[in-house]
Every structure is written in structure tokens, then in C-alpha cells.
Design a protein around this motif. Structure first.
Motif, PDB file in Angstrom:
ATOM      1  N   ALA A  74       0.828  -1.205   0.000  1.00 55.45           N
ATOM      2  CA  ALA A  74       0.000   0.000   0.000  1.00 55.45           C
ATOM      3  C   ALA A  74       0.864   1.257   0.000  1.00 55.45           C
ATOM      4  CB  ALA A  74      -0.925  -0.010   1.212  1.00 55.45           C
ATOM      5  N   ILE A  75       1.956   1.258   0.749  1.00 57.10           N
ATOM      6  CA  ILE A  75       2.866   2.406   0.767  1.00 57.10           C
ATOM      7  C   ILE A  75       3.406   2.673  -0.635  1.00 57.10           C
ATOM      8  CG2 ILE A  75       5.132   3.221   1.572  1.00 57.10           C
ATOM      9  CD1 ILE A  75       4.549   1.831   4.233  1.00 57.10           C
ATOM     10  N   VAL A  76       3.816   1.610  -1.320  1.00 52.62           N
ATOM     11  CA  VAL A  76       4.365   1.762  -2.671  1.00 52.62           C
ATOM     12  C   VAL A  76       3.310   2.298  -3.627  1.00 52.62           C
ATOM     13  CG1 VAL A  76       5.363   0.528  -4.641  1.00 52.62           C
ATOM     14  CG2 VAL A  76       6.127  -0.012  -2.324  1.00 52.62           C
ATOM     15  N   LEU A  77       2.094   1.764  -3.542  1.00 51.01           N
ATOM     16  CA  LEU A  77       1.022   2.236  -4.423  1.00 51.01           C
ATOM     17  C   LEU A  77       0.690   3.702  -4.170  1.00 51.01           C
ATOM     18  CD1 LEU A  77      -1.480  -0.757  -4.524  1.00 51.01           C
ATOM     19  CD2 LEU A  77      -0.472   0.390  -6.500  1.00 51.01           C
ATOM     20  N   LEU A  78       0.601   4.091  -2.905  1.00 52.94           N
ATOM     21  CA  LEU A  78       0.309   5.492  -2.583  1.00 52.94           C
ATOM     22  C   LEU A  78       1.407   6.412  -3.097  1.00 52.94           C
ATOM     23  CD1 LEU A  78      -1.039   5.095   1.056  1.00 52.94           C
ATOM     24  CD2 LEU A  78      -2.333   5.964  -0.904  1.00 52.94           C
ATOM     25  N   LEU A  79       2.636   5.980  -2.958  1.00 53.74           N
ATOM     26  CA  LEU A  79       3.770   6.791  -3.403  1.00 53.74           C
ATOM     27  C   LEU A  79       3.785   6.928  -4.918  1.00 53.74           C
ATOM     28  CD1 LEU A  79       6.389   8.242  -2.481  1.00 53.74           C
ATOM     29  CD2 LEU A  79       7.557   6.052  -2.747  1.00 53.74           C
ATOM     30  N   GLU A  80       3.599   5.805  -5.591  1.00 58.87           N
ATOM     31  CA  GLU A  80       3.758   5.783  -7.043  1.00 58.87           C
ATOM     32  C   GLU A  80       2.540   6.299  -7.788  1.00 58.87           C
ATOM     33  OE1 GLU A  80       5.849   2.708 -10.086  1.00 58.87           O
ATOM     34  OE2 GLU A  80       4.313   1.856  -8.801  1.00 58.87           O
ATOM     35  N   ARG A  81       1.345   5.925  -7.329  1.00 66.16           N
ATOM     36  CA  ARG A  81       0.144   6.244  -8.093  1.00 66.16           C
ATOM     37  C   ARG A  81      -0.634   7.431  -7.565  1.00 66.16           C
ATOM     38  NH1 ARG A  81      -0.617   2.197 -11.788  1.00 66.16           N
ATOM     39  NH2 ARG A  81      -1.706   3.894 -12.841  1.00 66.16           N
ATOM     40  N   SER A  82      -0.558   7.681  -6.247  1.00 67.47           N
ATOM     41  CA  SER A  82      -1.297   8.810  -5.674  1.00 67.47           C
ATOM     42  C   SER A  82      -0.400   9.969  -5.276  1.00 67.47           C
ATOM     43  CB  SER A  82      -2.095   8.346  -4.437  1.00 67.47           C
ATOM     44  OG  SER A  82      -3.015   7.345  -4.782  1.00 67.47           O
ATOM     45  N   LYS A  83       0.926   9.768  -5.400  1.00 67.60           N
ATOM     46  CA  LYS A  83       1.918  10.804  -5.058  1.00 67.60           C
ATOM     47  C   LYS A  83       1.806  11.234  -3.599  1.00 67.60           C
ATOM     48  CE  LYS A  83       2.434  10.328  -9.404  1.00 67.60           C
ATOM     49  NZ  LYS A  83       3.283   9.192  -9.856  1.00 67.60           N
ATOM     50  N   LEU A  84       1.493  10.272  -2.727  1.00 64.20           N
ATOM     51  CA  LEU A  84       1.391  10.533  -1.302  1.00 64.20           C
ATOM     52  C   LEU A  84       2.412   9.682  -0.548  1.00 64.20           C
ATOM     53  CD1 LEU A  84      -2.483  10.495  -0.730  1.00 64.20           C
ATOM     54  CD2 LEU A  84      -0.987  12.506  -0.809  1.00 64.20           C
ATOM     55  N   VAL A  85       3.144  10.318   0.353  1.00 64.23           N
ATOM     56  CA  VAL A  85       4.056   9.589   1.230  1.00 64.23           C
ATOM     57  C   VAL A  85       3.294   9.228   2.498  1.00 64.23           C
ATOM     58  CG1 VAL A  85       6.180   9.686   2.564  1.00 64.23           C
ATOM     59  CG2 VAL A  85       6.078  10.775   0.313  1.00 64.23           C
ATOM     60  N   ALA A  86       3.189   7.942   2.779  1.00 69.71           N
ATOM     61  CA  ALA A  86       2.460   7.477   3.953  1.00 69.71           C
ATOM     62  C   ALA A  86       3.366   6.613   4.806  1.00 69.71           C
ATOM     63  CB  ALA A  86       1.230   6.679   3.542  1.00 69.71           C
ATOM     64  N   GLU A  87       3.277   6.779   6.111  1.00 74.03           N
ATOM     65  CA  GLU A  87       3.958   5.861   7.021  1.00 74.03           C
ATOM     66  C   GLU A  87       3.125   4.593   7.129  1.00 74.03           C
ATOM     67  OE1 GLU A  87       3.411   7.146  11.354  1.00 74.03           O
ATOM     68  OE2 GLU A  87       3.139   9.004  10.210  1.00 74.03           O
ATOM     69  N   GLY A  88       3.654   3.591   7.849  1.00 75.17           N
ATOM     70  CA  GLY A  88       2.952   2.316   7.930  1.00 75.17           C
ATOM     71  C   GLY A  88       1.547   2.426   8.457  1.00 75.17           C
ATOM     72  N   ALA A  89       1.359   3.169   9.567  1.00 74.14           N
ATOM     73  CA  ALA A  89       0.022   3.326  10.143  1.00 74.14           C
ATOM     74  C   ALA A  89      -0.906   4.056   9.184  1.00 74.14           C
ATOM     75  CB  ALA A  89       0.117   4.066  11.475  1.00 74.14           C
ATOM     76  N   GLY A  90      -0.370   5.027   8.457  1.00 76.65           N
ATOM     77  CA  GLY A  90      -1.190   5.783   7.513  1.00 76.65           C
ATOM     78  C   GLY A  90      -1.628   4.968   6.319  1.00 76.65           C
ATOM     79  N   ALA A  91      -0.805   3.997   5.918  1.00 71.21           N
ATOM     80  CA  ALA A  91      -1.137   3.167   4.756  1.00 71.21           C
ATOM     81  C   ALA A  91      -2.000   1.968   5.116  1.00 71.21           C
ATOM     82  CB  ALA A  91       0.153   2.693   4.083  1.00 71.21           C
ATOM     83  N   ALA A  92      -2.114   1.636   6.407  1.00 72.95           N
ATOM     84  CA  ALA A  92      -2.868   0.449   6.822  1.00 72.95           C
ATOM     85  C   ALA A  92      -4.321   0.454   6.327  1.00 72.95           C
ATOM     86  CB  ALA A  92      -2.810   0.294   8.337  1.00 72.95           C
ATOM     87  N   PRO A  93      -5.056   1.575   6.387  1.00 70.92           N
ATOM     88  CA  PRO A  93      -6.423   1.559   5.861  1.00 70.92           C
ATOM     89  C   PRO A  93      -6.487   1.248   4.368  1.00 70.92           C
ATOM     90  CG  PRO A  93      -6.132   3.412   7.346  1.00 70.92           C
ATOM     91  CD  PRO A  93      -4.769   2.847   7.100  1.00 70.92           C
ATOM     92  N   VAL A  94      -5.540   1.762   3.602  1.00 70.11           N
ATOM     93  CA  VAL A  94      -5.496   1.461   2.168  1.00 70.11           C
ATOM     94  C   VAL A  94      -5.251  -0.031   1.964  1.00 70.11           C
ATOM     95  CG1 VAL A  94      -4.278   1.894  -0.002  1.00 70.11           C
ATOM     96  CG2 VAL A  94      -4.718   3.780   1.581  1.00 70.11           C
ATOM     97  N   ALA A  95      -4.344  -0.595   2.751  1.00 67.43           N
ATOM     98  CA  ALA A  95      -4.069  -2.028   2.662  1.00 67.43           C
ATOM     99  C   ALA A  95      -5.327  -2.846   2.938  1.00 67.43           C
ATOM    100  CB  ALA A  95      -2.960  -2.406   3.638  1.00 67.43           C
ATOM    101  N   ALA A  96      -6.103  -2.439   3.928  1.00 66.40           N
ATOM    102  CA  ALA A  96      -7.335  -3.165   4.278  1.00 66.40           C
ATOM    103  C   ALA A  96      -8.362  -3.088   3.157  1.00 66.40           C
ATOM    104  CB  ALA A  96      -7.915  -2.603   5.574  1.00 66.40           C
TER     105      ALA A  96
END
Length: 397
Positions: free
Chosen positions: A258-280
Motif C-alpha cells: 500500500a505504501i508503494v502504491l500510494l507513493l507511485e500512483r497517488s503521489k502521497l508519502v504514507a507511514e505504515g500506520a497511515g497506509a494500513a487503511p489502504v491495505a485493508a
């Protein structure tokens, strides 16, 4: 404020935070929607001041201190984001702050708190140990302890994010997906949405290595350090027991992707806790009808961790392939291998030769190659092509 906060407390917190906390955007992600099979919107709270939602609760608490309490200063315990928020709010209020953080806390978060003018002390392996040290400092100095989640003022401040969601999300059913550590953010958002948008479901997400609300005992470290809390508060737990619709779990591999997808496709830097909802959401675990809104709660990840996570995420998704090939030790063999790889439009990132310490014949060598590929299907194609060319191929990762 004591006891359980109300929607009026959350609305009062919004007034205090006017001009302080940013109203962070909500936007649809076409890529994530396609991958999830449903509309996905992101609440980009990683764009908040200090890089996470914590400024809301910290500022709301400090803004309500008496003159006597301000003179004694504040103390807090935090894995990072809350500490930064308390340090920033204390600086704005002109009062001293001490932040106790676990010894393994990311240095980016530690240095940020120091940069805001707070005194930072490292203590313990996790939040619970750091909190015990912080409470000792409170007793010693007569300072005010600004708890990361077990405080009605903090919960009310975090709830202002829920007020924004109530206005930003489209009318009709939907699901809000939110990370849960101590439960302060989820509790505040739940209070706001229950009052203003009761048709919306609220799903909490915890990391597999530390998911007490899901009935799991702590298993060790997780990249979602911001929600690695072993024991949620009694106040937050009581609110979530009533208002949270579901609690789901994601593992570090899913969070990394999820972190990689947010970085690459949404141009958002997320920490692990921030990316957890996207992963779910991507794992299909949140249920419900209508759009799924993933709250990207924080973006404070240090460069070293981000580098490791990106490399891991690329490997898991099949875009980095590492293989070992047993080849004859003679001129031209490596060139032959590279030509086969080039024909499949893969890129060679690194090559290592091993002639010793392995099960390698006298006239053989092992070549370990790190390759950049398009996806898992492309990786499998490369392995087949090399095997069909007569090489013994062993996938390392």
C-alpha cells in the motif's frame, strides 16, 4: 474536560483549531478504485501540520490549560507523531515540553520533535514503557501529561477530522476506514460521524503484529509503529465498542504494498500506520456498500525505512526479481544470460558471482541477478525463459 466527549466538545475543538489545523483534502483514486473493485477515496491527513492528525488533539488539549498548568509545562509519551504534535503546540503556546519516546522510534520523528523545541528522552522498547517514564516525570515536575489517546480533550480534537469527513464525503452509504492504535482518532471520528453521518460505517484497522482489539497478542515489531499500542485506553475502548462497526487486521507485507502504491500512483508519502487503511481496502476486508474512504493518517516515515519498504514492496509485487543461476564457468555465458533477459525487456540492477562456499562444481559458477520487472507475470516469464535455455534457476525473492 472529563468523561466521554460529546459532539459539542468536538465542535468546540474545531473552533479552537480554526487557522491551526489544516482542512485536509479528500480525493478519489482511480487506480485504487480499480484494484479494490469499488470507489476508493483518500483523506490525505498526511498533509496535516507536523505530518499527521495528532496536531488536532494536542493543540486542543494545550489550548485549554490554565496559566498555572502552562507554567509547569507538559510531558508526553509517543512513538513519534503525537510527540511532534505536542512539541509544536507547546512551542506555539510558549510553554516547555518533554517528550519520552521508545528507544526504537524512527529518528525522523525524534528529530522533528527536537526541531520544534521539545526536550526528547528515549526510554523503553515501546509506548507502554515510555508512558511509565513520562508519568514519573509528571509526578516529579508537577507538569501536565498530554496523553496520546486516553484524554477527552485529545479525543475531541481528533474528532474534528470526522467533522471534515461528514462534509467532504458524498451523500449516501459508505465506509470510513481508519487506523487504530490507542483509539483516540477512531473514537473522535466515531463520535462525529455517529452524530452527523450515521449512515456511514466506521471500520478500524490494526497491524497483525499488534492487534489487541482483534483479540491478538503482540507478536513483535511492525512497520506500522504509529498504531503498535498493546493496550488501548479504557475510555477509547468503551467508545469504540459502541460505535465501531468492525475491526480488521493487515500484515506488514500488505502495508508495504500500500505504501508503494500510494507513493507511485497517488503521489502521497504514507507511514505504515497511515497506509494500513489502504491495505485493508485493497485486501477486500472492510465490507459495506458505496465508496470506501481510507484515512491516510500520517506521512512521517524516515528515508531509511521508506527505502527498505519500497524495495520490499517492489519485490512482493514481482517488480524486483532476484534469482540464482548455476552456469558453466567459461567466457560468454553471462553475456548469453543478459541477452536473454534483455530480449524480455527486463533490466539488470545487480550481478554477483559465487564460486566458493556453495554446492558448485569445479567448472561451474553461480550468478545471482537482481532484475527489474513489470510485474509477477513478467517475473514468471523470465524464470521460464532462463530454465528453457538450460539454466538451473533458483528464485531467491
Amino acid at each position: 474536560m472529563s468523561g466521554r466527549p460529546t459532539i459539542e466538545d468536538v465542535q468546540a475543538a474545531r473552533e479552537r483549531l480554526s487557522g491551526i489545523a489544516r482542512v485536509t483534502p479528500v480525493f478519489t483514486s482511480e487506480t485504487l478504485s480499480r484494484l479494490a473493485g469499488r470507489p476508493v477515496v483518500l483523506k490525505a491527513e498526511n498533509l496535516q501540520r507536523t505530518g499527521a492528525f495528532k496536531i488536532r488533539g494536542a493543540y486542543n488539549t494545550i489550548a485549554q490549560l490554565s496559566e498555572e498548568e502552562r507554567a509547569a509545562g507538559v510531558v508526553s509519551a509517543s512513538a513519534g507523531n503525537h510527540g511532534q504534535a505536542v512539541a509544536w503546540a507547546a512551542r506555539e503556546a510558549g510553554i516547555p515540553a518533554t517528550i519520552v519516546v521508545p528507544e526504537a522510534a524512527p529518528m525522523a520523528k525524534v528529530e522533528a520533535a527536537r526541531g520544534y523545541g521539545a526536550r526528547v528522552e528515549l526510554a523503553g522498547e515501546g509506548f507502554d514503557e515510555a508512558a511509565a517514564v513520562a508519568e514519573g516525570l509528571v509526578a516529579e515536575r508537577g507538569a501536565t501529561f498530554v496523553h496520546p489517546f486516553e484524554d477527552a480533550r485529545v479525543i475531541a480534537g481528533q474528532g474534528t477530522l470526522g467533522l471534515e469527513l461528514a462534509e467532504q464525503l458524498p451523500a449516501g452509504p459508505g465506509t470510513v476506514v481508519i487506523p487504530v492504535g490507542g483509539g483516540g482518532l477512531a473514537s473522535g471520528v466515531a463520535i462525529a460521524l455517529d452524530a452527523l453521518r450515521p449512515e456511514l460505517r466506521l471500520v478500524g484497522v490494526q497491524a497483525a503484529a499488534c492487534a489487541p482489539l482483534a483479540g491478538r497478542a503482540p507478536e513483535g515489531a511492525t512497520i506500522a509503529d504509529g498504531i503498535a499500542v498493546k493496550h488501548p485506553g479504557a475510555l477509547t475502548a468503551s467508545i469504540l465498542d459502541e460505535l465501531l462497526d468492525d475491526i480488521v487486521v493487515v500484515d506488514d507485507e500488505e502495508i508495504s504494498e500500500a505504501i508503494v502504491l500510494l507513493l507511485e500512483r497517488s503521489k502521497l508519502v504514507a507511514e505504515g500506520a497511515g497506509a494500513a487503511p489502504v491495505a485493508a481496502v485493497l485486501a477486500g476486508r472492510v465490507g459495506g456498500d458505496g465508496p470506501a474512504c481510507a484515512v491516510v493518517a500520517g506521512g512521517n516515515v524516515d528515508a531509511t525505512t521508506l527505502n527498505s519498504v519500497v524495495r520490499y514492496g517492489l519485490t512482493v509485487s514481482g517488480r524486483h526479481l532476484v534469482v540464482a543461476l548455476l552456469i558453466p564457468d567459461r567466457p560468454g555465458e553471462l553475456a548469453h544470460i543478459v541477452s536473454l533477459i534483455a530480449a524480455q525487456r527486463a533490466n539488470v540492477l545487480a550481478i554477483q558471482h559465487h564460486r566458493e562456499g556453495r554446492n558448485i562444481g569445479v567448472l561451474e559458477t553461480e550468478a545471482e541477478l537482481t532484475l527489474e520487472t513489470r510485474d509477477e507475470e513478467h517475473s514468471q516469464l523470465l524464470i521460464r525463459e532462463l530454465a528453457d535455455a538450460g539454466f538451473t534457476v533458483r528464485r531467491l525473492r
